[in-house]
Scaffold this motif. Structure first.
Motif, PDB file in Angstrom:
ATOM      1  N   CYS A  13       0.804  -1.211   0.000  1.00 29.29           N
ATOM      2  CA  CYS A  13       0.000   0.000   0.000  1.00 29.29           C
ATOM      3  C   CYS A  13       0.842   1.268   0.000  1.00 29.29           C
ATOM      4  CB  CYS A  13      -0.928   0.025   1.215  1.00 29.29           C
ATOM      5  SG  CYS A  13      -2.261  -1.155   1.092  1.00 29.29           S
ATOM      6  N   THR A  14       2.118   1.157   0.252  1.00 29.28           N
ATOM      7  CA  THR A  14       2.938   2.350   0.442  1.00 29.28           C
ATOM      8  C   THR A  14       2.893   3.271  -0.766  1.00 29.28           C
ATOM      9  OG1 THR A  14       4.403   1.124   1.867  1.00 29.28           O
ATOM     10  CG2 THR A  14       5.256   3.169   0.934  1.00 29.28           C
ATOM     11  N   SER A  16       0.681   4.016  -2.679  1.00 31.05           N
ATOM     12  CA  SER A  16      -0.602   4.630  -3.002  1.00 31.05           C
ATOM     13  C   SER A  16      -0.803   5.954  -2.286  1.00 31.05           C
ATOM     14  CB  SER A  16      -1.737   3.672  -2.617  1.00 31.05           C
ATOM     15  OG  SER A  16      -1.766   3.513  -1.227  1.00 31.05           O
ATOM     16  N   PRO A  32      -0.308  -0.748  -6.148  1.00 26.78           N
ATOM     17  CA  PRO A  32      -0.860  -2.040  -5.749  1.00 26.78           C
ATOM     18  C   PRO A  32      -1.825  -2.548  -6.801  1.00 26.78           C
ATOM     19  CG  PRO A  32      -1.841  -0.263  -4.506  1.00 26.78           C
ATOM     20  CD  PRO A  32      -0.715   0.324  -5.264  1.00 26.78           C
ATOM     21  N   PRO A  33      -1.914  -3.827  -6.949  1.00 30.33           N
ATOM     22  CA  PRO A  33      -2.777  -4.400  -7.993  1.00 30.33           C
ATOM     23  C   PRO A  33      -4.239  -4.299  -7.592  1.00 30.33           C
ATOM     24  CG  PRO A  33      -1.777  -6.149  -6.705  1.00 30.33           C
ATOM     25  CD  PRO A  33      -1.227  -4.852  -6.176  1.00 30.33           C
ATOM     26  N   ALA A  34      -4.926  -3.278  -8.072  1.00 30.11           N
ATOM     27  CA  ALA A  34      -6.339  -3.142  -7.756  1.00 30.11           C
ATOM     28  C   ALA A  34      -7.155  -4.212  -8.458  1.00 30.11           C
ATOM     29  CB  ALA A  34      -6.837  -1.765  -8.162  1.00 30.11           C
ATOM     30  N   GLN A  35      -6.612  -4.797  -9.486  1.00 30.54           N
ATOM     31  CA  GLN A  35      -7.231  -5.968 -10.115  1.00 30.54           C
ATOM     32  C   GLN A  35      -8.693  -5.752 -10.459  1.00 30.54           C
ATOM     33  OE1 GLN A  35      -6.545  -9.432  -7.692  1.00 30.54           O
ATOM     34  NE2 GLN A  35      -4.631  -8.601  -6.951  1.00 30.54           N
TER      35      GLN A  35
ATOM     36  N   SER B  96     -10.702  -9.250  -6.134  1.00 29.15           N
ATOM     37  CA  SER B  96     -10.058  -8.243  -6.978  1.00 29.15           C
ATOM     38  C   SER B  96     -10.572  -6.840  -6.742  1.00 29.15           C
ATOM     39  CB  SER B  96     -10.296  -8.600  -8.437  1.00 29.15           C
ATOM     40  OG  SER B  96     -11.671  -8.463  -8.744  1.00 29.15           O
ATOM     41  N   SER B 356     -12.336  -0.430  -6.945  1.00 28.61           N
ATOM     42  CA  SER B 356     -11.174  -1.070  -7.563  1.00 28.61           C
ATOM     43  C   SER B 356     -10.115  -0.056  -7.968  1.00 28.61           C
ATOM     44  CB  SER B 356     -11.615  -1.892  -8.775  1.00 28.61           C
ATOM     45  OG  SER B 356     -12.287  -1.079  -9.708  1.00 28.61           O
ATOM     46  N   ALA B 394       1.342   3.766   5.506  1.00 24.74           N
ATOM     47  CA  ALA B 394       1.142   2.320   5.556  1.00 24.74           C
ATOM     48  C   ALA B 394       2.038   1.651   6.585  1.00 24.74           C
ATOM     49  CB  ALA B 394       1.392   1.730   4.171  1.00 24.74           C
TER      50      ALA B 394
END
Lengths: 264, 539
Positions: A13-14, A16, A32-35, B96, B356, B394
């Motif tokens: 998360c850093t 972001s 980060p992979p929000a996918q 996801s 998302s 974080a």
């Protein structure tokens, strides 16, 4: 849960913590992979026609992932993954068939078939609409813009009044089942229980030229129920001879017109 | 001081953001969360709840509330779902954060005209059924489900439960009371519970808002009545609180003493009870059994509202019409995110974006560095200072990271069952349900070792304000609310001297929620007639 597990996520998360400016690329390296769902790679075709045919064929199969692969870069900025594309297509009538009409280097006119119907989420599904698709040469071939222009192919205007008349006669005969067979929806918009209202009455039909629905309660209710496109496809017929003027509103359902509302 | 501690299994309880500690002009949970949507109440999400059904454990309940702060006495045009809004319940079941399942709702209101004369009231007699012939204003709705198998028309012409004008509209005998009126109303509203083809149930209509929050005090420079003597501006005057007493300003945390700003207020609810399986209306991904996170047991939920992108005004004075694609104008997943943690100039953008994209849009950064926490040393200088207030980011807030990625409710950090970071209300459906207690007995959810409560979903009775207050202030962080023991958040002994333990709004439950024992769980809307007694409790 261990600290190690949390630290791994914390690191994810850093990156972001900085906010991209409006209009900036939605993702950056290391984000980060929000996918947000699959993003099938572009599969350009040799011509615009081939690309549109591939897209519509995939839509006919209900394969939104395959149709997404035919979208050009601009379309992909609007629909960033296949799920968003699926959501957009769910707002439109499903494709049941199509026929290429005319093609040029810049656009393609296609007649697209649908199962006729009315739906509060997508409005009218005409039996056919005429769609004009455009596209771009990208990635070594042709890809397609996302949203074509679409004009519904309507039944003949001459069929409007006979459809209204048939519904009215059934209502006057107190034959609710027969009246419903001339309706696209039940209950009708507007006047509650309109069929019963006409039961055992006799109203002269003014067989004037049908018009689009006019500003007022009828258009408000029709638009509220089926979106503003209804102002294009709905027709209104005035009935006179009763205690007060009445307007019957019809919708194109396949090759004919059917009643959707009665307004006093 | 509190001695509660999260139990193993849920690991710990932290929460994201959610603290009602902002001087921004917003109201928790999301009743007036962002500038634009606060002017559009019919499309405004107020709260979302998701919990495994304690009565039928094969189902999950999702409650999406809209139109906050409804006055019960609001006739003849009582608050209602809007025809020009598309209401949505969005479910992620793949980890996801994408919208794997979307339930869409379109409402349609008509005026029941064939009457001897047109009267300007909601109804012309008693109401015995939803959309009773005596109702001048009648509302129905249609439901569509979009998922990986396509678009499905789930139901149409479903009746909305009626408004609740009062005891003449819902008669309950010769000497009605508010309690008997509510029972009479509910016997009608219950008829609006509709079984869905494909499994599950749906309900839509007005309800009593079950959320409870001290709007009046919190948004007066973030004052918490039980400890307002510690505020930079001490108690400016006494007011009778919900306990019938006044606050000395040094009350012990948890002793009550707040004033519920939603007492006497209704809301509009869309409630779904859906099967925990992968068939029909099931919420699980195909091929998943929901027995564990790796088996797809975690779902993420948010509710939203959309309007068409173009509004065309009529110069002749006619009703505006809307055209074009549907554009999201409001959303809500975890409680209190937008109203408290998203910067005010970003709130409308947040409402228009998808969970998302939370990371890419920078919203996770806002969540991990809660601005309101930075205000604590200023607002409560005798309690908080730079040394005992958690820094953001974080690396410093593993508790919040764990919530955003589902770790708190059992999700693995990677591999099958892992969850992308996003503002989704996640619930682990493999966890046994625990009914929320209407007396507030388990209002703190996981902070009390209760695995059936927030942040494992959210029950109607969960006190998300207090949970968020305490956790954001560092309740679970070693070196702050916990002693530094070398373990992660929630795993070390309490540090009872830390001021996070004392934070509370002083409200333990909604005194007038009237919650039901089964679906749709939310209680009937308060009747307009009885609003003549301000602050009155249900009779």
């Amino acid at each position: 849960m261990t600290l190690a597990v949390i630290v791994i996520s914390a690191a994810a998360c850093t990156s972001s913590n900085s906010r991209p400016s409006a209009g900036a690329a939605p993702r950056t390296a290391g984000a980060p992979p929000a996918q947000a769902g699959a993003t099938p790679a572009p599969t350009p075709k040799a011509s615009l026609t081939d690309a549109v045919v591939a897209l519509l064929s995939a839509e006919e199969r209900g394969d939104h992932g395959a149709s997404y692969a035919m979208l050009d870069d601009q379309a992909r900025t609007t629909y960033r993954d296949a799920i968003r594309w699926r959501d957009r297509r769910s707002e439109l009538p499903a494709v049941t068939g199509f026929h290429v009409q005319t093609a040029s280097s810049e656009s393609l006119v296609v007649t697209v078939d649908h199962k006729p119907g009315l739906d509060p989420f997508i409005g009218l599904s005409p039996a056919q609409d005429r769609q004009t698709w455009t596209g771009r040469q990208e990635h070594g071939g042709w890809l397609v813009d996302a949203d074509p222009t679409a004009d519904p192919v309507l039944p003949p205007e001459s069929a409007v009044v006979p459809s209204v008349t048939a519904w009215l006669k059934a209502a006057e005969s107190c034959d609710a089942a027969a009246a419903r067979s001339h309706q696209a929806v039940d209950p009708l918009l507007g006047t509650g229980n309109a069929t019963a209202q006409f039961c055992s009455q006799h109203v002269a039909v003014a067989a004037g030229t049908p018009s689009r629905v006019l500003p007022g309660l009828a258009s408000e209710q029709v638009v509220a129920a089926y979106n503003a496109d209804a102002l294009v496809w709905a027709r209104s017929v005035a009935l006179t001879g009763g205690a007060a003027p009445i307007n019957v509103v019809v919708a194109p359902m396949g090759t004919t017109w059917q009643v959707i509302g009665v307004f006093g | 001081m509190k001695t509660r501690k999260p139990k193993a299994g849920l690991a710990m309880a932290a929460t994201i953001g959610l603290l009602a500690l902002s001087a921004a002009p917003a109201r928790a949970s999301s009743h007036r969360s962002a500038p634009a949507i606060s002017q559009d109440p019919s499309a405004n999400n107020t709260d979302v709840y998701a919990f495994r059904d304690p009565v039928d454990q094969t189902k999950v309940d999702i409650v999406a509330n809209y139109i906050g702060l409804e006055q019960p006495a609001a006739g003849p045009n009582f608050a209602n779902f809007a025809d020009d809004v598309e209401y949505r319940v969005n479910i992620n079941n793949s980890g996801s954060a994408s919208d794997d399942i979307v339930y869409k709702f379109r409402f349609h209101t008509t005026y029941n005209q064939p009457l001897p004369f047109q009267v300007p009231v909601y109804n012309v007699g008693s109401i015995g059924t939803p959309n009773d012939p005596n109702q001048i204003i009648q509302t129905t709705y249609s439901i569509e489900r979009d998922d990986s198998s396509g678009k499905h028309n789930v139901a149409s012409n479903v009746a909305v439960a009626p408004a609740n004008p009062g005891p003449r509209s819902f008669p309950s005998g010769a000497s009605p009371t508010q309690a008997s009126e509510l029972a009479a109303y509910e016997s009608v509203a219950a008829q609006a519970i509709t079984a869905l083809p494909g499994g599950g149930k749906v309900f839509a209509g007005p309800r009593k808002d079950a959320f409870f929050v001290d709007l009046g005090s919190i948004f007066d420079l973030v004052a918490l009545r039980p400890i307002q003597g510690l505020h930079e501006i001490p108690n400016p005057g006494s007011i009778t609180n919900d306990n019938g007493g006044t606050n000395s300003g040094t009350a012990t945390a948890g002793s009550g003493g707040g004033v519920d700003g939603l007492l006497g207020k209704n809301v509009h609810s869309i409630e779904l009870q859906l099967p925990i399986d992968s068939t029909g209306n099931g919420v699980l991904a195909g091929g998943k059994g929901g027995t564990s996170p790796a088996d797809g047991s975690i779902i993420g939920v948010y509710a939203s509202a959309a309007r068409q992108r173009v509004r065309v005004l009529d110069t002749a004075g006619g009703t505006p019409r809307d055209e074009g694609r549907w554009v999201q104008v409001s959303r809500l997943g975890l409680p209190l995110i937008n109203e408290v943690l998203v910067p005010i100039d970003q709130k409308d953008r947040w409402n228009g974006s998808d969970p998302s994209d939370d990371a890419a849009n920078g919203f996770l950064g806002d969540i991990l560095d809660p601005i309101p926490i930075k205000l604590l040393p200023t607002l409560y200088p005798s309690a908080f200072n730079a040394g005992n207030t958690p820094p953001g980011g974080a690396a410093n807030r593993p508790d919040i990271v764990a919530l955003a990625t589902g770790l708190l409710i059992g999700a693995p950090a990677s591999g099958p069952g892992s969850q992308a970071p996003a503002d989704l209300l996640r619930v682990n459906l493999a966890t046994a349900p625990v009914a929320g207690r209407v007396d507030g007995g388990n209002r703190l959810g996981a902070l009390q070792g209760d695995t059936g409560g927030y942040p494992n979903g959210r029950r109607l009775t969960d006190d998300v304000v207090d949970i968020d207050l305490e956790v954001l202030a560092g309740l679970l962080l070693p070196g702050f609310g916990e002693t530094a023991c070398g373990s992660g958040p929630g795993a070390c002994p309490d540090n009872p001297g830390h001021p996070s333990h004392a934070l509370t709004q002083g409200i333990h439950n909604s005194a007038d929620a009237g919650l039901l024992g089964a679906f749709p769980y939310l209680g009937p809307p308060l009747p307009g007639y009885y609003q003549a007694q301000p602050g009155a409790q249900p009779g």
